[in-house]
Write an enzyme that holds these catalytic residues in place. Structure first.
Site, PDB file in Angstrom:
ATOM      1  N   SER A  91      -9.521   2.754 -11.237  1.00  7.24           N
ATOM      2  CA  SER A  91     -10.081   1.992 -10.189  1.00  7.24           C
ATOM      3  C   SER A  91     -10.689   2.968  -9.152  1.00  7.24           C
ATOM      4  O   SER A  91     -10.305   3.959  -8.840  1.00  7.24           O
ATOM      5  CB  SER A  91      -8.837   1.327  -9.523  1.00  7.24           C
ATOM      6  OG  SER A  91      -9.170   1.055  -8.079  1.00  7.24           O
ATOM      7  N   GLY A  92     -11.963   2.420  -8.669  1.00  9.11           N
ATOM      8  CA  GLY A  92     -12.682   3.236  -7.830  1.00  9.11           C
ATOM      9  C   GLY A  92     -11.945   3.446  -6.573  1.00  9.11           C
ATOM     10  O   GLY A  92     -11.958   4.657  -6.144  1.00  9.11           O
ATOM     11  N   SER A  93     -11.545   2.455  -5.978  1.00  7.37           N
ATOM     12  CA  SER A  93     -10.944   2.416  -4.792  1.00  7.37           C
ATOM     13  C   SER A  93      -9.693   3.473  -4.557  1.00  7.37           C
ATOM     14  O   SER A  93      -9.371   4.285  -3.797  1.00  7.37           O
ATOM     15  CB  SER A  93     -10.660   1.213  -4.114  1.00  7.37           C
ATOM     16  OG  SER A  93      -9.836   0.575  -4.808  1.00  7.37           O
ATOM     17  N   GLY A 259     -14.927  -0.212  -6.497  1.00 13.64           N
ATOM     18  CA  GLY A 259     -15.485   0.636  -7.015  1.00 13.64           C
ATOM     19  C   GLY A 259     -15.949   0.081  -8.687  1.00 13.64           C
ATOM     20  O   GLY A 259     -17.295   0.333  -8.881  1.00 13.64           O
ATOM     21  N   THR A 260     -15.095  -0.493  -9.055  1.00 17.40           N
ATOM     22  CA  THR A 260     -15.412  -0.974 -10.601  1.00 17.40           C
ATOM     23  C   THR A 260     -16.351  -2.100 -10.592  1.00 17.40           C
ATOM     24  O   THR A 260     -17.232  -2.258 -11.403  1.00 17.40           O
ATOM     25  CB  THR A 260     -14.175  -1.378 -11.262  1.00 17.40           C
ATOM     26  OG1 THR A 260     -13.138  -2.092 -10.516  1.00 17.40           O
ATOM     27  CG2 THR A 260     -13.329  -0.068 -11.744  1.00 17.40           C
TER      28      THR A 260
END
Length: 353
Positions: A91-93, A259-260
């Protein structure tokens, strides 16, 4: 048996999405890799996720990241991501928040300027670039997972909505990508509930019709995510801005653009031949927060052209706290949790513990 335990938390957010970083109070988990430790937590100790994402301790809109010792020699720490729908491998965040917590917690000493280190996600090693200004983590850039388009502009008839055109991207999870204006949305905060309802109907219709398989991971479960794409605005050469929002669970729209989700958009733009090396996409959320995705290259995996990318954002520390877990509390269920709760103040990852 001790029925009261303490867990140490650092609450953070990136783009509005709250990530609860568990920094202590959990025993070391079995597993030779962070991926194996994630699988143990998922299969044998899911109570931690449930505890911290539901009342009285949390809400489903949050995420949880458990810091664990890295198993890869190049990584400074590992982390296991927990969300309401389960255990994403990336996960980006959450990565932005975890990287900030690693610095703020002292696992990596903060230094003024730009510094680099690696984290170990269940998906593998993640390169981190952090910028510190006046002792505060001012920005973080992390690698997005290699992303690709599985399905381009398919159509499906959705009850109460009609025919919907969608594409499917993989960027750490499978995403349905849809044009917001085609569905009558401007992507403003007042539409949040309607967006969640619309996305749920589309996702359920796609899930009922078909499944998706990753080129190396195979079956990674049913389609979980939908990303609404707003019109693109060209800000400068190689720089595009677009309003965006991501659905992750019935009733739950992410506060950030994710982010994804941003990586999925880059994969789509590349598939359509609209990206040059170094081009940037800024996604803007319902709450006017944003992430910047940068296109860094491509490679081929079987039939797919896979997009390499970075995600840049900022995470803010909200609180550092100890929470008390009382297993005698009728609102607290410890049945799938008590065996990993530590009687020590913190687990072995914490420097100086």
């Amino acid at each position: 048996m001790n029925t009261t335990h303490t867990i140490q938390l650092m609450d953070t957010h990136a783009g509005g999405d709250v990530s609860r970083i568990v920094t202590g109070g959990i025993d070391l988990l079995p597993g030779a890799t962070v991926r194996e430790q994630m699988e143990y937590l998922r299969d044998d100790a899911d109570g931690l996720r449930q505890l911290l994402l539901t009342e009285p301790y949390g809400i489903p809109e949050m995420s949880v990241d458990l810091l664990v010792p890295a198993t890869h020699p190049e990584a400074v720490a590992g982390y296991i991501i927990m969300e309401v729908m389960g255990y994403p491998i990336y996960s980006g965040s959450n990565t932005l928040c975890t990287a900030t917590a690693v610095l703020e917690h002292g696992i990596v000493a903060k230094q003024e300027g730009v510094q680099h280190f690696k984290l170990e996600a269940p998906a593998g090693l993640v390169n981190i670039e952090a910028t510190v200004k006046n002792g505060v983590v001012d920005a973080v850039t992390c690698e997005g997972l290699p992303s690709y388009i599985d399905t381009y502009r398919a159509t499906i008839n959705v009850p109460d909505i009609g025919e919907v055109t969608y594409s499917i991207a993989y960027s750490g999870g499978f995403y349905a990508l849809v044009e917001a204006d085609a569905l009558g949305f401007k992507l403003v905060r007042e539409e949040e509930r309607a967006l969640a309802g619309c996305a749920h109907k589309i996702v359920e219709a796609i899930k009922a019709e078909r499944g998706f398989s990753h080129y190396t991971l195979g079956d990674v479960g049913p389609l979980p995510f939908l990303h609404f794409m707003g019109p693109e605005e060209r800000i400068a050469d190689g720089y595009v801005r677009s309003r965006s929002t991501t659905y992750v669970h019935p009733g739950v729209i992410c506060r950030s653009t994710t982010g994804t989700g941003t990586s999925a958009r880059l994969a789509l733009m590349n598939y359509e031949g609209r990206l040059q090396l170094g081009d940037k996409l800024e996604t803007v959320s319902l709450r006017e927060t944003g992430f910047i995705g940068t296109f860094t290259g491509t490679h081929t995996e079987g039939a797919y052209q896979v997009v390499e990318n970075n995600i840049t954002g900022r995470s803010y520390v909200l609180s550092k706290s100890d929470i008390v877990i009382n297993c005698e509390d009728p609102l607290v269920y410890c049945g799938n949790l008590h065996h990993i709760l530590s009687d020590r103040h913190a687990h072995a990852l914490v420097i100086g513990a």
